[in-house]
Write an enzyme that holds these catalytic residues in place. Structure first.
Site, mmCIF file in Angstrom:
data_model
loop_
_atom_site.group_PDB
_atom_site.id
_atom_site.type_symbol
_atom_site.label_atom_id
_atom_site.label_comp_id
_atom_site.label_asym_id
_atom_site.label_seq_id
_atom_site.Cartn_x
_atom_site.Cartn_y
_atom_site.Cartn_z
ATOM 1 N N HIS A 81 0.846 -1.196 0.000
ATOM 2 C CA HIS A 81 0.000 0.000 0.000
ATOM 3 C C HIS A 81 0.882 1.246 0.000
ATOM 4 O O HIS A 81 1.229 1.770 1.062
ATOM 5 C CB HIS A 81 -0.909 0.002 1.235
ATOM 6 C CG HIS A 81 -1.808 -1.186 1.322
ATOM 7 N ND1 HIS A 81 -1.364 -2.434 1.707
ATOM 8 C CD2 HIS A 81 -3.136 -1.323 1.061
ATOM 9 C CE1 HIS A 81 -2.376 -3.287 1.690
ATOM 10 N NE2 HIS A 81 -3.460 -2.639 1.301
ATOM 11 N N HIS B 278 -3.907 3.233 -3.404
ATOM 12 C CA HIS B 278 -4.109 2.695 -2.055
ATOM 13 C C HIS B 278 -3.430 1.344 -1.861
ATOM 14 O O HIS B 278 -2.606 1.182 -0.963
ATOM 15 C CB HIS B 278 -5.600 2.553 -1.744
ATOM 16 C CG HIS B 278 -5.885 1.757 -0.502
ATOM 17 N ND1 HIS B 278 -5.855 2.312 0.756
ATOM 18 C CD2 HIS B 278 -6.179 0.441 -0.332
ATOM 19 C CE1 HIS B 278 -6.110 1.379 1.651
ATOM 20 N NE2 HIS B 278 -6.327 0.232 1.021
ATOM 21 N N GLU C 130 -18.769 -4.430 23.337
ATOM 22 C CA GLU C 130 -18.028 -5.691 23.409
ATOM 23 C C GLU C 130 -16.754 -5.699 22.566
ATOM 24 O O GLU C 130 -15.704 -6.159 23.011
ATOM 25 C CB GLU C 130 -18.921 -6.865 22.978
ATOM 26 C CG GLU C 130 -20.056 -7.187 23.935
ATOM 27 C CD GLU C 130 -21.327 -6.424 23.619
ATOM 28 O OE1 GLU C 130 -22.357 -6.717 24.245
ATOM 29 O OE2 GLU C 130 -21.286 -5.521 22.748
ATOM 30 N N HIS D 187 -29.726 -15.735 22.772
ATOM 31 C CA HIS D 187 -28.815 -15.736 23.914
ATOM 32 C C HIS D 187 -28.259 -17.125 24.234
ATOM 33 O O HIS D 187 -27.514 -17.274 25.207
ATOM 34 C CB HIS D 187 -29.528 -15.186 25.153
ATOM 35 C CG HIS D 187 -29.732 -13.706 25.119
ATOM 36 N ND1 HIS D 187 -30.351 -13.061 24.071
ATOM 37 C CD2 HIS D 187 -29.386 -12.723 26.008
ATOM 38 C CE1 HIS D 187 -30.388 -11.760 24.314
ATOM 39 N NE2 HIS D 187 -29.810 -11.523 25.484
#
Length: 657
Positions: free
Chosen positions: A29, A263, A409, A471
Site C-alpha cells: 500500500h 491505495h 463488546e 442468547h
C-alpha cells in the site's frame, strides 16, 4: 544543509523507500506512506519519546498504526530512526520470514507496539495503552518520581473512523478523559472504492467533540511545523484525548496522487521512476544519503537521553521506595504470586454455577494480584465479574480495578489487548457467551499476538433458558476452539474453574473461560487434572465404552455411566475442559485417556457436535445440539434436546451393540 532542507530530504527518503519496497514486493500500500510521510517524520523526530536501542522499555511513548496497511510508513521510520530494521529488511518487505511483514506484528519487528490491520482496532488498543498508563502512574508514581509518564499516539484513516469499534473506543476514551491519548487522522478522503464522500461524509471532528475530545485541524499534511504545533497543543490538554485531523493527498508525488488506485497496489516501475524525478531524488534504489541518517541519529538521541534519565531516576526510586520498586519489577516482568492451591479447597461440596465459582476465584485473585483489572460489557452482575471492594476505574479514580466498558463488546476486547500489550497489568473482560461473536476479531488478535487476556464468557448453553435462541450459544464453542493459540476452557465444576484460571497465570496465551448460569454439582475426581485439557473423572475396570463431555454435561455423563454400571456395562467418563491443552499432551498420555482400541465412544455437550469428531471417530455417537434453541425453562430444553442421562445411556448402548 539547512533545517528545512534536511527535513524535506528525510521526508522524501521515507516516501521513496516506501514506494520502492512496495514495488519490489509487487504487493502493498504505497498511497498512505506517500501522503503521510511528513506526519510520521514530525512525530518520530520531535515528539515520540522512545529508545530504539531499548524498544521495550516500559515508560516509552506508544505508537499504534491503526491503519496497519500503511506499514511501510512505520518500517521506513523505524529504519531511519535507529531501530533494528535494516535496509535489507526493507528490501524483504512482505517476504516469508522477514522482519517486515505486510501489517505490523508485535514481537516480529522491533519498535512495533501492537499488531494491527483490522481497521479501527488500533484505536481501541491505544485506549488500552492510555488506560494502563493512568493505572500504573496512580499505583507507582511518587513525588519527584514519575515512573509512568508517557503518551500514546495512534494513526488512523477514513477506514478506521468508519468502523463501529472506533466509535465505541472513542466514546469510552472521552468519558474517561484520557488526556495522554492523541489520534492523528490521515484525512485524504479516499478509500479502496474511491472518494470516501460516497459513503462517509460526516463531520468526524464534531463527533469527537461530542464524545469529549479536543479536536484540532492541520490544513497542510506536508507542513511538519504545523503538525508539530498541533501535537504540542494536544499534549498540553491534560483532561481530554485529542483528535488531530491532518489534510493529506494519498499517493503524494506520484502519477496516482489523489486516486484510490494508489491505495493497495504498487505504483509500477515507470511510476516509481517518475516519482523520484518529481521529488528530486537522484539516488539508486534503496539508498538513503548519509546526511539523512545523521539527521535522524541526532533526533533519536532525544529518546535515548530520556530513557537514560528514566533509568537514573529508577535507581534512585529503588533506594527511596524499595518495597514499591519490588512491586514495580514484579508487575513489569509479569510475575504474579497467586495461591491456587488454596482455591481448590474452596470447592469441596455442594453445587455451584461455574460463573459463581469464577466470581469467587476472581475475588481471591484480586486480593493477591494487584495487577489484576477487568470488567464486563455492562453485565457485571450477570457475569459475576465485579471484584468486591476493588473500586471502579473512572476519570476520577485511576486506582479502581473494576473496569466498566459499557455495552461495547468489540472495543472492550481490543482495549484489553492494549492493556496486556502495555505490560504491568493483567486484564480480563466478560460478557454473555453468545455475544462473543461481537468480540471475535479482537479475540483473534489476542491469539495472534499471544497476549494472555482472560475472556470470561458466561451463560454457556441452552441453560440460559427463557432468553431464547439469541442468547443461547450453539456454534460458539466450535468457532473458538478452532482458533490457534486460544485456550477455551469449559469447566465442569468449581475445581475445574480454578484450573482454568491457574492455566491462565502459567501461560502467555489468551484464555476463554466458558461458564454456566445454572448450578453444577461438585464431582469427585475433578481438579488439577483439568490442566491437561482432558482426563478421566470416572473409571471402572475393563471399560468397553468412553463418554467424553465438557462443562455441565460431565455430571450428566457420570450419572449415565453409573447407571450403566448397575446394568453391567463398564464405561469410562473423560472430562474435556480444554481441547487445545489436551492436544499438547504426549501421545502416551492421550492414549492412556482415550485408548485407540476402545472405539465405542459418545460425545456429550450442549453445543455443536462438530469439534468432537476427532475424538469419537467414525464409530462414535453424539449427544449434542446442531440446531438453534428456543425460549423455555432450562430443564425443559435439556429434556427436549436430549441432553439427559437417559439419552446418553441409549447412545452408549447403540455404539456397543
Amino acid at each position: 544543509m539547512g533545517t528545512t532542507e534536511i527535513k524535506q530530504k528525510t521526508i522524501t527518503a521515507i516516501r521513496v523507500t516506501a514506494a520502492e519496497a512496495v514495488e519490489r514486493a509487487k504487493s502493498g500500500h504505497p498511497g498512505l506512506p506517500l501522503g503521510a510521510a511528513a506526519i510520521g517524520y514530525e512525530l518520530y523526530a520531535n515528539h515520540l519519546n522512545a529508545d530504539p536501542r531499548d524498544p521495550a522499555y516500559i515508560n516509552r511513548d506508544r505508537f499504534v498504526l491503526s491503519a496497519g496497511h500503511g506499514t511501510m510508513l512505520m518500517y521506513g521510520l523505524l529504519h531511519l530512526f535507529g531501530y533494528d530494521v535494516s535496509m535489507e529488511d526493507i528490501k524483504n518487505f512482505r517476504q516469508l520470514g522477514s522482519k517486515t511483514p505486510g501489517h505490523p506484528e508485535l514481537g516480529v519487528t522491533p519498535g512495533v507496539d501492537i499488531s494491527t490491520g483490522p481497521l479501527g482496532q488500533g484505536i481501541a488498543n491505544a485506549v488500552g495503552f492510555a488506560m494502563a498508563e493512568t493505572m500504573l502512574a496512580n499505583r507507582f508514581n511518587r513525588e519527584n518520581f514519575k515512573v509512568f509518564d508517557n503518551y500514546t499516539y495512534a494513526f488512523c484513516g477514513e477506514g478506521c473512523l468508519m468502523e463501529g469499534i472506533q466509535y465505541e473506543a472513542a466514546s469510552l476514551a472521552g468519558t474517561l478523559k484520557l488526556g495522554k491519548l492523541i489520534v492523528l487522522y490521515d484525512c485524504n478522503k479516499i478509500t479502496i472504492e474511491g472518494d470516501s464522500d460516497v459513503a462517509f461524509d460526516e463531520d468526524v471532528a464534531a463527533r469527537h467533540r461530542a464524545q469529549g475530545w479536543q479536536t484540532l485541524y492541520v490544513e497542510d499534511g506536508n507542513d511538519p511545523l504545523a503538525i508539530g504545533r498541533a501535537i504540542k497543543k494536544a499534549k498540553a490538554e491534560k483532561n481530554k484525548p485529542s483528535f488531530i485531523a491532518i489534510r493529506t493527498r494519498i499517493g503524494f508525488g506520484s502519477a496516482k496522487e489523489g486516486l484510490a488506485a494508489s491505495h493497495g497496489a504498487p505504483l509500477g516501475e515507470a511510476n516509481v521512476k517518475l516519482l523520484k524525478e518529481k521529488l528530486g531524488w537522484d539516488y539508486p534504489d534503496f539508498t538513503v544519503p548519509d546526511e539523512v541518517y545523521a539527521h535522524c541519529r541526532e533526533k533519536f538521541e532525544r529518546g535515548v537521553k530520556a530513557r537514560k534519565k528514566w533509568d537514573k531516576m529508577m535507581r534512585e526510586y529503588a533506594v527511596a521506595h524499595p518495597e514499591l520498586y519490588k512491586e514495580f519489577k514484579a508487575a513489569a516482568e509479569g510475575r504474579h504470586n497467586v495461591d491456587f492451591d488454596a482455591m481448590y479447597a474452596l470447592f469441596d461440596s455442594g453445587a455451584v454455577a461455574t460463573r459463581k465459582a469464577s466470581h469467587i476465584i476472581l475475588n481471591r485473585i484480586a486480593k493477591e494480584c494487584p495487577e489484576f483489572v477487568g470488567g464486563s460489557a455492562d453485565l457485571g452482575p450477570s457475569n459475576l465479574t465485579v471484584m468486591d471492594g476493588a473500586g471502579d476505574y473512572s476519570k476520577d479514580d485511576r486506582a479502581g480495578h473494576n473496569l466498566h466498558f459499557g455495552i461495547r463488546e468489540h472495543a472492550m476486547a481490543a482495549i484489553c489487548n492494549g492493556l496486556a500489550a502495555y505490560g504491568g497489568v493483567k486484564p480480563f473482560c466478560a460478557t454473555f457467551f453468545s455475544f462473543s461473536d461481537y468480540m471475535k476479531n479482537a479475540i483473534r488478535m489476542s491469539a495472534i499476538m499471544e497476549l494472555p487476556v482472560i475472556y470470561v464468557l458466561t451463560h454457556d448453553s441452552i441453560g440460559v433458558g427463557e432468553d431464547g435462541p439469541t442468547h443461547q450459544p450453539i456454534e460458539h464453542l466450535a468457532g473458538l476452539r478452532a482458533m490457534p493459540h486460544l485456550r477455551v476452557f469449559r469447566p465442569a465444576d468449581g475445581k475445574e474453574t480454578v484450573a482454568a484460571y491457574e492455566a491462565v497465570f502459567s501461560s502467555r496465551y489468551p484464555t476463554a473461560i466458558v461458564a454456566s448460569r445454572q448450578d453444577l454439582p461438585l464431582l469427585k475426581n475433578t481438579g488439577r487434572g483439568a490442566l491437561k485439557g482432558g482426563y478421566v473423572v470416572y473409571d471402572v475396570p475393563n471399560f468397553k465404552a468412553i463418554i467424553l463431555a465438557a462443562g455441565s454435561e460431565v455430571s450428566i455423563s457420570v450419572a449415565a455411566a453409573e447407571a450403566l454400571g448397575h446394568e453391567g456395562v463398564a464405561v469410562r467418563v473423560v472430562s474435556m475442559p480444554c481441547f487445545s491443552l489436551f492436544e499438547q499432551q504426549s501421545a502416551e498420555y492421550k492414549e492412556s485417556v482415550l485408548p485407540c482400541k476402545v472405539r465405542a465412544r459418545v460425545a456429550v455437550e450442549a453445543g455443536a457436535s462438530q469439534p468432537w469428531g476427532r475424538y469419537v471417530g467414525l464409530d462414535g455417537e453424539y449427544v449434542c445440539i446442531d440446531r438453534f434453541g428456543e425460549s423455555s425453562k432450562p430443564e425443559m430444553l435439556f429434556e427436549k434436546y436430549g441432553i439427559t442421562a437417559g439419552n446418553v445411556i441409549e447412545k452408549v448402548k447403540k455404539v456397543l451393540y
